[in-house]
Design a protein around this motif. Structure first.
Motif, PDB file in Angstrom:
ATOM      1  N   ALA A  88      -3.418  -9.682   5.239  1.00 33.65           N
ATOM      2  CA  ALA A  88      -2.764  -9.908   4.043  1.00 33.65           C
ATOM      3  C   ALA A  88      -1.777 -10.938   4.364  1.00 33.65           C
ATOM      4  O   ALA A  88      -1.277 -10.886   5.577  1.00 33.65           O
ATOM      5  N   THR A 136       2.240 -12.607   3.587  1.00 35.93           N
ATOM      6  CA  THR A 136       3.696 -12.303   3.409  1.00 35.93           C
ATOM      7  C   THR A 136       3.834 -11.862   1.888  1.00 35.93           C
ATOM      8  O   THR A 136       3.175 -12.659   1.038  1.00 35.93           O
ATOM      9  N   PRO A 137       4.484 -10.746   1.603  1.00 33.03           N
ATOM     10  CA  PRO A 137       4.265 -10.428  -0.020  1.00 33.03           C
ATOM     11  C   PRO A 137       5.317 -11.260  -0.815  1.00 33.03           C
ATOM     12  O   PRO A 137       6.052 -10.479  -1.453  1.00 33.03           O
ATOM     13  N   PRO A 149       4.662 -10.519  -5.277  1.00 32.04           N
ATOM     14  CA  PRO A 149       4.676  -8.984  -5.219  1.00 32.04           C
ATOM     15  C   PRO A 149       3.685  -8.285  -6.081  1.00 32.04           C
ATOM     16  O   PRO A 149       3.460  -7.156  -5.621  1.00 32.04           O
ATOM     17  N   SER A 152       0.889  -7.498  -3.975  1.00 29.25           N
ATOM     18  CA  SER A 152       1.120  -7.232  -2.629  1.00 29.25           C
ATOM     19  C   SER A 152       1.844  -5.822  -2.274  1.00 29.25           C
ATOM     20  O   SER A 152       2.818  -5.631  -1.643  1.00 29.25           O
ATOM     21  N   GLN A 153       1.823  -5.173  -3.531  1.00 23.13           N
ATOM     22  CA  GLN A 153       2.499  -3.922  -3.582  1.00 23.13           C
ATOM     23  C   GLN A 153       2.294  -2.873  -2.218  1.00 23.13           C
ATOM     24  O   GLN A 153       3.125  -2.011  -1.954  1.00 23.13           O
ATOM     25  N   THR A 196       1.822  -3.828   0.951  1.00 22.58           N
ATOM     26  CA  THR A 196       2.958  -4.090   2.173  1.00 22.58           C
ATOM     27  C   THR A 196       4.439  -3.994   1.631  1.00 22.58           C
ATOM     28  O   THR A 196       5.202  -3.406   2.515  1.00 22.58           O
ATOM     29  N   LEU A 197       4.670  -4.181   0.550  1.00 26.42           N
ATOM     30  CA  LEU A 197       5.978  -3.891  -0.231  1.00 26.42           C
ATOM     31  C   LEU A 197       6.289  -2.619  -0.025  1.00 26.42           C
ATOM     32  O   LEU A 197       7.269  -2.016   0.516  1.00 26.42           O
ATOM     33  N   CYS A 234      13.191  -5.536   1.958  1.00 23.35           N
ATOM     34  CA  CYS A 234      12.563  -5.167   0.977  1.00 23.35           C
ATOM     35  C   CYS A 234      13.141  -3.985  -0.361  1.00 23.35           C
ATOM     36  O   CYS A 234      13.923  -3.124   0.332  1.00 23.35           O
ATOM     37  N   ASN A 263      -3.038  -4.406  -2.244  1.00 25.63           N
ATOM     38  CA  ASN A 263      -2.761  -5.784  -1.490  1.00 25.63           C
ATOM     39  C   ASN A 263      -4.014  -6.859  -1.555  1.00 25.63           C
ATOM     40  O   ASN A 263      -5.234  -6.635  -1.394  1.00 25.63           O
ATOM     41  N   GLY A 276       0.213  -9.037   6.982  1.00 25.63           N
ATOM     42  CA  GLY A 276       1.484  -8.899   5.855  1.00 25.63           C
ATOM     43  C   GLY A 276       2.867  -9.540   6.090  1.00 25.63           C
ATOM     44  O   GLY A 276       3.795  -8.897   5.667  1.00 25.63           O
ATOM     45  N   HIS A 278      -5.293 -15.753  -5.428  1.00 21.69           N
ATOM     46  CA  HIS A 278      -3.593 -15.713  -4.917  1.00 21.69           C
ATOM     47  C   HIS A 278      -3.359 -16.983  -5.483  1.00 21.69           C
ATOM     48  O   HIS A 278      -3.733 -18.145  -5.041  1.00 21.69           O
TER      49      HIS A 278
END
Lengths: 447, 515, 121
Positions: A97, A99-100, A103, A106-107, A109-110, A292, B85, B299, B430
């Motif tokens: 993955a 960098t979030p 968002p 990317s929940q 990771t967050l 975060c 993700n 990540g 994405h």
């Protein structure tokens, strides 16, 4: 080529759509004399089994920690990481993955970062923590700069018990700064840092347990710093110690920097590691690194986002709090999963077990003729003085398959007083047989 | 005021407690602290008696309040979270400047060999010759690919590498008696880390504008090269996806003016094996192993940013560095006079070196060059398929590995770059990099990398064209309400910044806040 | 009281020797939700055009320049707890700082309401 999806036919088709004769034509902006023509002095592509053989041969030339008795610490520690941690971090959705920044997708990771920040705030006893930095040493340099911004003062005093590499990184970041005072190494746990604090001091940096293993009085340091309007930065290189020792936040620390490697992450010859940073809520805006935060989405459901980004490089550019871009994402995940598996009960037991093994080690070392144990206090690491240079003893024992610790002279090159010192760590993985082998090895070498 | 309008309104929602458990395969996963408690644990450790004698009275008295999970609960929590993700393994990331290529699994297997994972940086070097050999081989690959004299491996990330490179430049200027040079030139299209790094070191940043064609204004560079300039920081290929055609001329002018050339190597994927930056006149360049050399993004990290150095800067590399010593390798950790310093504890990101070297050996020099060419081919293919509809601000040159569009094609539609990106999420992709570089309005920077098949590129282009059509037809609802199909709708970033909640607290511990 | 405007969308409401400075309604609309305002310290001496404050929205930071030279005499403490005031009431309760004007002649170079309305479209 197993990683490149195109066939020659597909390339040709794509060039047709682009309207170019060849891929080389796409490099037309590159000056002719800058294009690499001659073959490079590098091998051609190789099958997976061939690459594997090559790398295995290199790995085989290294003595792994689990190959024999192992007592090496000094800022990186060998602990057991539960099998499920490494299994989980290899899941595609964690490993690959990005960098979030988006968002909504990317929940995972967050939310994990939010949990991580909470865990770090809890163990350090501070109000807020960031989403990790590269490691403890760069975190220390960042904390020093943060303290200067907060107090608008210049003087920084580094304790003699601070890890020499950490001291060197601060020195490099503050190149030639006359306001940076590095106290001499303090293997006996001695120090005069408290007497040096004055009204020009932005912060003092105290490590506990320190580089030589001594436990330092954070409360006294905090009170002395605050009395002169200075800040206290506490550095912790063995994060497991926080399971047994009082939280720096409860003792008055203003900024806590720690190396998180001990939890969830292997030794990895020095990296990647994970820097932890935590501080008081009134200092948040000056804290570097990603943060975060919790919020809600358009449906009113709880969600998480990177926040307070306006401190960071991609927005403030030359006015950013730091130039940091990446955090230590996957290492922070490994830390968080391992901490979740430990929980409070497990973390406390782990810490107690470490200290217990260290006590067995200390007792055994004190019984060896010629060895002087310098520590009255320790968590899981201690320093001994030998009648011979430490480096020599370490080399001799290494040849016998015993990694007996770190000679202090390896890191402190400018001080002959430390030549006879060795720093040793014990963890939950240190067995009685390991200690017995170490003791008999030392006895032979010192005879 | 300077009116930076890149701040996008994100105020949404009214607030409600999480209550649904989720639907089908997509969970609504509670926080660790809402599932576990301080008694549960997923490890079985013996409870031992300890004496307080050697603890100096410093035992913990304050509560930890750490939640624990048993192993099955932990597996479920982290597997369910992972499903929320996007990832490269799961789908395309057309993120310009990030180089989201495939992360080979052999890299992971090799990094986990005990001979690499289970070795301590401070073991005697005689016991880790294999590790030093990895560093040596990686160094050889990096120096050969770039035609440079030295490489400093230790930086932990690209930005950290920039810091090292600029520190080396600063030290070199001082060594020549030119320490009074206080200015660094940075193009306006540069990544934020560039001016941040220069400012960090006390330099004054002078911004160089771009030309109409998207390349840096060379005459502006020459004009700005006064005797107080220490260095220029240039990205090449640049952040608009273009190779700077006059880069050699710039390097010459910079050197003539007594300054150094720092190159941001974030876009090295476009030219590896095809062009060697050393031949262009660079003095220092960081390489992002997590971009060009496939180490996983995880990540957000960890990264690795080794810096290749010219002859002029080689003497200013920090410790530690490798040296051949008789039959083996020696790690130099201290230098007489300690002038060089160190920028991290220990030796650097060994875990990433193993992965990157494995990747390099797998591709070989021929495979790396082919990867660069395919990356450039793919970006130009996307450019060709989209250019008729999307607005291309810089059409004069072929794109390198990434193509830049701006938002003028959306004029009058009521749809912003942000909205467009969010609608792309609903189509299973994405978003591309948005609002970077700052030199165009509403930037959309697309970098496919060499890992994407023609089918994926076609699917992506088909969707992009469909979205563009819809936006111009006035169907703005599809965009402004997006995303609708992601695990979460748009998140209230205003609220997150105005009322920061940065950790979990028990209901009873939260102070009553005014709303 | 007279209100003057700068090309950069700051306003200064002048009352005797003091001016109250903030950003205009047009500016706050362009910036989006304000999440933080970094104000100058009381007593700071500013030159006309010098960076005086910073206004942050979620994804961008904008500099506020001093419309005239002078010394900062007061700052709006309400903004730290409620930066949204700048969006809701930029010319009233969303004011940023007060400045004691050292050279009133500098005000002549600023725009009046009518002239500013032309650029704030």
């Amino acid at each position: 080529m197993r990683y490149l999806p195109h066939s020659e036919a597909e390339r040709a088709e794509m060039l047709g759509v682009i309207g170019a004769d060849s891929i080389e034509a796409l490099f037309s902006a590159v000056p002719e004399n800058a294009l690499q023509k001659a073959p490079l002095d590098l091998p051609s592509h190789a099958a997976e089994f061939m690459v594997e053989a090559h790398m295995r041969a290199l790995a085989a030339r290294n003595h792994a920690a689990s190959d024999g008795p192992f007592f090496v610490g000094a800022g990186a520690y060998r602990h057991h990481v539960p099998a499920s941690v490494d299994h989980l971090i290899q899941r595609s959705e964690w490993l690959t993955a990005y960098t979030p920044y988006q968002p909504e997708i990317s929940q995972g990771t967050l939310q994990m970062l939010f949990e991580f920040q909470t865990q770090v705030a809890r163990i350090t006893g501070m109000d807020v923590a960031n989403a990790s930095l590269y490691d403890g040493s760069t975190g220390t340099a960042e904390a020093v700069l943060m303290a200067r911004r907060l107090t608008k003062r210049r003087k920084i005093i580094l304790s003699g018990g601070l890890h020499p590499h950490y001291r060197d990184v601060v020195r490099a970041y503050l190149k030639d700064d006359p306001h940076l005072i590095c106290l001499s190494p303090s293997p006996e746990g001695q120090g005069d840092i408290l007497d040096r604090i004055d009204e020009d001091t932005a912060a003092i940096v105290v490590q506990t347990p320190d580089f030589y293993g001594h436990l330092r009085n954070v409360k006294v340091a905090a009170d002395a710093a605050h009395a002169k309007g200075a800040l206290l930065i506490v550095v912790v290189t063995e994060v497991v110690s926080l399971g047994l020792l009082e939280a720096p936040g409860a003792l008055g620390a203003d900024i806590v920097v720690a190396e998180g490697q001990s939890i969830g992450n292997s030794l990895n010859f020095g990296g990647p590691y994970v820097g932890l940073m935590a501080t008081k809520k009134e200092y948040i805006r000056q804290m570097p690194g990603r943060l975060c935060g919790e919020t809600v989405d358009a449906n009113g459901e709880r969600g998480f986002v990177l926040t307070l980004s306006t401190r960071e490089q991609h927005i403030r550019r030359e006015k950013a709090t730091s130039n940091i871009c990446t955090n230590s994402g996957l290492c922070a995940l490994a830390f968080s999963i391992h901490m979740a598996l430990l929980g409070e009960a497990g973390f406390v037991r782990l810490a107690r077990l470490n200290h217990a093994r260290a006590c067995v080690l200390a007792d055994a070392l004190e019984r060896v003729k010629g060895i002087e144990l310098l520590n009255k206090t320790f968590f899981n690491e201690m320093t001994i003085r030998l009648p011979k240079p430490g480096a020599e003893v370490i080399e001799t024992l290494a040849a016998r398959g015993i990694l007996a610790g770190v000679p202090a002279s390896r890191l402190v090159s400018d001080d002959p007083a430390v030549e006879s010192l060795i720093i040793l760590a014990a963890t939950e993985l240190t067995s009685d047989a390991d200690i017995a082998a170490l003791v008999s090895g030392l006895e032979e070498v010192l005879a | 005021m300077s009116m930076n309008r890149e701040g996008r309104p994100t105020h949404t929602g009214t607030g409600a407690d999480i209550n649904a458990t989720g639907a089908a395969l997509l969970p609504n996963e509670p926080l660790l602290f809402e599932i576990g408690d301080t008694h549960h644990s997923g490890v079985d450790l013996p409870d031992v008696e300890i004496s307080p004698d050697r603890l100096g009275g410093f035992e913990r008295k304050s509560a930890l309040d750490l939640a624990g999970l048993t192993e099955p609960e932990a597996m479920r929590h982290y597997v369910r979270l992972s499903r929320l993700n996007h990832s490269i393994d799961g789908g395309f990331y057309p993120l310009g400047s990030c180089t989201m290529k495939h992360n080979p699994r052999l890299n992971e297997k090799m990094a986990r060999l005990p001979g690499f994972a289970d070795i301590h940086p401070l073991q005697p070097v005689s016991t880790v010759q294999g590790a030093l050999e990895v560093m040596q081989q990686l160094s050889h690959w990096l120096m050969t690919l770039t035609n440079t004299a030295a490489v400093a491996l230790s930086p932990k990330a690209g930005a950290h590498g920039e810091l090292l490179g600029m520190m080396a430049i600063k030290a070199a200027q001082e060594a020549r008696g030119e320490g009074h040079r206080k200015v660094v030139l940075v193009p306006e299209s540069a990544h934020g880390t560039n001016p941040a790094t220069a400012a960090f070191l006390g330099y004054i940043v002078k911004t160089i504008p771009a030309r109409e064609d998207g390349t840096v204004d060379v005459s502006a560079v020459k004009e700005a090269l006064t005797s107080d300039v220490a260095a220029i920081m240039l990205t090449n290929p640049n952040t608009c996806g273009l190779f700077e055609p006059q880069v050699i001329e710039i390097a010459q002018a910079v050197h003539e003016a007594g300054a150094y050339f720092y190159c941001d190597g974030a876009n090295f994927n476009a030219i590896m094996g095809v062009v060697r930056p050393g031949d262009l006149g660079i003095d220092a360049m960081h390489i992002n192993l997590h971009k060009t050399f496939s180490t996983p993004h995880g990540g957000g990290g960890p990264g690795a940013g080794p810096v290749v150095l010219s002859e002029a800067l080689a003497p200013f590399a920090p410790v530690p560095f490798l040296r051949k010593d008789g039959s083996g390798l020696e790690l130099v950790e201290h230098v007489e006079g300690e002038a060089l310093g160190r920028i991290t504890a220990f030796h650097g990101q060994m875990g990433m070196y193993v992965r990157a070297l494995t990747y390099m050996l797998s591709h070989g020099a021929d495979g790396l060059a082919q990867a660069a060419k395919d990356a450039v081919l793919n970006a130009n293919y996307i450019k060709a398929r989209l250019a008729g509809v999307f607005s291309l601000p810089f059409p004069n040159y072929p794109a390198m590995h990434e193509v830049l569009f701006d938002d003028s094609f959306l004029d009058g539609t009521g749809v912003t770059t942000l909205d467009f990106a969010k609608a792309l999420i609903d189509e299973g992709f994405h978003p591309m990099t948005m609002y970077f570089p700052l030199v165009v309005h509403g930037a959309m920077l697309i970098e496919p990398t060499e890992s994407e098949s023609k089918q994926t590129l076609d699917q992506f282009c088909d969707v992009m064209l469909d979205l563009a059509d819809d936006a111009r037809a006035g169907n703005s609802e599809r965009f402004t309400a997006a995303p609708l199909k992601a695990p979460k709708r748009r998140l209230d970033e205003t609220r997150a910044a105005r009322q920061p909640v940065l950790k979990w607290e028990r209901r009873e511990d939260i102070p009553q806040a005014a709303e | 009281m007279t209100i003057k405007f700068t090309q950069d969308h700051e306003y200064i409401a002048v009352e005797g020797p003091t001016g109250t400075v903030g950003i205009t309604a047009y500016a706050q609309d362009q910036l989006g939700d304000i999440v933080f305002v970094e104000l100058p310290s009381i007593g700071k001496a500013l030159k006309k055009g010098e960076e005086a404050a910073v206004v942050e929205s979620v994804k961008a930071a904008s500099d506020i320049y001093a419309p005239v030279s002078g010394t900062v005499t007061a700052v709006n403490d309400e903004l730290s707890g409620d930066p949204g005031l700048v969006n809701r009431d930029p010319t009233g309760t969303g004011w940023m700082f007060k400045i004691s004007i050292s050279d009133p002649a500098e005000l002549d170079g600023l725009m009046d309401e009518v002239a500013y309305a032309e650029i704030a479209k």
